[in-house]
Design an enzyme around this catalytic site. Sequence first.
Site, PDB file in Angstrom:
ATOM      1  N   ARG A 119      -9.153  -7.763   4.114  1.00  0.00           N
ATOM      2  CA  ARG A 119      -8.243  -7.733   5.301  1.00  0.00           C
ATOM      3  C   ARG A 119      -8.464  -5.740   4.839  1.00  0.00           C
ATOM      4  O   ARG A 119      -8.006  -5.348   6.387  1.00  0.00           O
ATOM      5  CB  ARG A 119      -6.902  -7.975   4.758  1.00  0.00           C
ATOM      6  CG  ARG A 119      -5.570  -7.021   4.628  1.00  0.00           C
ATOM      7  CD  ARG A 119      -4.625  -8.453   4.184  1.00  0.00           C
ATOM      8  NE  ARG A 119      -2.771  -7.760   5.037  1.00  0.00           N
ATOM      9  CZ  ARG A 119      -2.093  -7.279   4.430  1.00  0.00           C
ATOM     10  NH1 ARG A 119      -2.446  -6.222   3.708  1.00  0.00           N
ATOM     11  NH2 ARG A 119      -1.104  -7.408   5.261  1.00  0.00           N
ATOM     12  N   SER A 125       3.722  -6.734   2.821  1.00  0.00           N
ATOM     13  CA  SER A 125       2.164  -6.311   3.274  1.00  0.00           C
ATOM     14  C   SER A 125       1.355  -7.063   2.249  1.00  0.00           C
ATOM     15  O   SER A 125       1.691  -8.593   2.319  1.00  0.00           O
ATOM     16  CB  SER A 125       2.307  -5.226   3.745  1.00  0.00           C
ATOM     17  OG  SER A 125       1.393  -5.129   5.334  1.00  0.00           O
ATOM     18  N   LEU A 126       0.153  -6.302   1.820  1.00  0.00           N
ATOM     19  CA  LEU A 126      -0.526  -7.008   1.309  1.00  0.00           C
ATOM     20  C   LEU A 126      -0.205  -7.506   0.267  1.00  0.00           C
ATOM     21  O   LEU A 126      -0.289  -8.751  -0.629  1.00  0.00           O
ATOM     22  CB  LEU A 126      -1.547  -6.022   1.204  1.00  0.00           C
ATOM     23  CG  LEU A 126      -1.298  -4.861  -0.464  1.00  0.00           C
ATOM     24  CD1 LEU A 126      -1.993  -5.786  -1.658  1.00  0.00           C
ATOM     25  CD2 LEU A 126      -1.516  -3.999  -0.337  1.00  0.00           C
ATOM     26  N   GLN A 174       0.437  -1.461   0.181  1.00  0.00           N
ATOM     27  CA  GLN A 174      -0.434   0.375  -0.434  1.00  0.00           C
ATOM     28  C   GLN A 174       0.937   0.965   0.185  1.00  0.00           C
ATOM     29  O   GLN A 174       1.800   0.611   1.065  1.00  0.00           O
ATOM     30  CB  GLN A 174      -0.849  -0.026   1.353  1.00  0.00           C
ATOM     31  CG  GLN A 174      -2.053   0.780   1.384  1.00  0.00           C
ATOM     32  CD  GLN A 174      -3.042   0.442   2.042  1.00  0.00           C
ATOM     33  OE1 GLN A 174      -3.394  -0.884   2.669  1.00  0.00           O
ATOM     34  NE2 GLN A 174      -4.212   1.175   1.833  1.00  0.00           N
ATOM     35  N   GLN A 215       0.592 -11.741  10.699  1.00  0.00           N
ATOM     36  CA  GLN A 215       1.372 -10.579   9.365  1.00  0.00           C
ATOM     37  C   GLN A 215       0.153  -9.456  10.061  1.00  0.00           C
ATOM     38  O   GLN A 215       0.883  -8.095  10.051  1.00  0.00           O
ATOM     39  CB  GLN A 215       1.630 -10.690   8.005  1.00  0.00           C
ATOM     40  CG  GLN A 215       1.993  -9.714   6.882  1.00  0.00           C
ATOM     41  CD  GLN A 215       0.724  -9.658   5.293  1.00  0.00           C
ATOM     42  OE1 GLN A 215       0.062  -9.080   5.794  1.00  0.00           O
ATOM     43  NE2 GLN A 215       1.697 -10.020   4.712  1.00  0.00           N
ATOM     44  N   HIS A 272       0.225  -3.047  11.285  1.00  0.00           N
ATOM     45  CA  HIS A 272       1.255  -3.825  11.938  1.00  0.00           C
ATOM     46  C   HIS A 272       1.982  -3.599  13.068  1.00  0.00           C
ATOM     47  O   HIS A 272       2.802  -3.226  13.013  1.00  0.00           O
ATOM     48  CB  HIS A 272       2.311  -4.354  10.370  1.00  0.00           C
ATOM     49  CG  HIS A 272       1.913  -4.243   9.181  1.00  0.00           C
ATOM     50  ND1 HIS A 272       1.762  -5.407   9.014  1.00  0.00           N
ATOM     51  CD2 HIS A 272       1.543  -3.471   7.681  1.00  0.00           C
ATOM     52  CE1 HIS A 272       1.190  -5.403   7.824  1.00  0.00           C
ATOM     53  NE2 HIS A 272       1.870  -4.530   7.382  1.00  0.00           N
TER      54      HIS A 272
END
Length: 315
Positions: free
Chosen positions: A120, A95-96, A11, A253, A204
């Site tokens: 998510r 991440s994503l 992102q 995560q 996170h």
Amino acid sequence: MSSTAFTFPGQGSQAVGMGQELAEHYDVAKKVFDEVDDALQTKLSSIMFGGPDDTLRLTENAQPALMAVSMAVIRVLESKGVQVGDVAKYVAGHSLGEYSALCAAGALSISDTARLLQVRGRAMQQAVPVGEGAMAAILGLEYADVEEVVQAAAQGAVVDVANDNAPGQIVVSGAASAVERAVEMAKAKGAKRAMLLPVSAPFHCSMMGPAAEAMEAALASADVKEPVVPVVSNVLAAPISDPSEIKKRLVEQVCGKVRWSQSVSWMTGEGGIDTLVELGTGKVLTGLARRINRDANALAINTPDDIEKYVESLN
């Protein structure tokens, strides 16, 4: 023959117009965007191509949008005879981007990946009321110094290292008051820059617990297959292939640290990788790769021109 890893952006790389050129040039790319639209039952591609920017930036839109462009690039490459399992030794995503990596390696279908990322994005957005959380980038301090800052800034509130992106580029996340204290303390400790990031939630960090629970539920019923090449997990900075472990690490995560610096270091060290190819929107990971390991060859593929040149380079 170079030893290659495919990487997938996270992102922040989204931009209005993303994927449009691919859709106009390649039918297989347009099919990816149509498939994502169908899976989400919304015209996400219209938001990607035409905005508005604030709608695209919403976490539940940005996450599947970034995956869609990465997968459009993958499908175009496959149509030209470039298969992930033949070219890449590992896949990894920020991440994503880890979901994009898994999709590219055949562990998840495009439709399932889009739906998981929408869940998510919504869950991460809803985990913490707007204004209560924050994230900040700290540039120019060693990791150990940022850890000290975080411990001192907490004062009973949550503030965690969220992303270890590259040497001297670390992101912290948590309660707004604690993150603001961390910014001031980092400046006092000699950071080149320390600034709040324009995000809507503290990703996170341990405040994302409700989002982790939502992802555990969503992943429990997801059909995750063994990827054709191992995925280097964000939370482990090490390769995994077992579907049950993949699910477990994707849950971890959500609250866990994105160990991107260590992931790239592992790939270009023990993993034997000399070329990192970023697939999708932007060139953020390509820039980070050069900071993490100056000897690594790093390139980004996101336009038809990039794709044609890359395919030519392999022949």
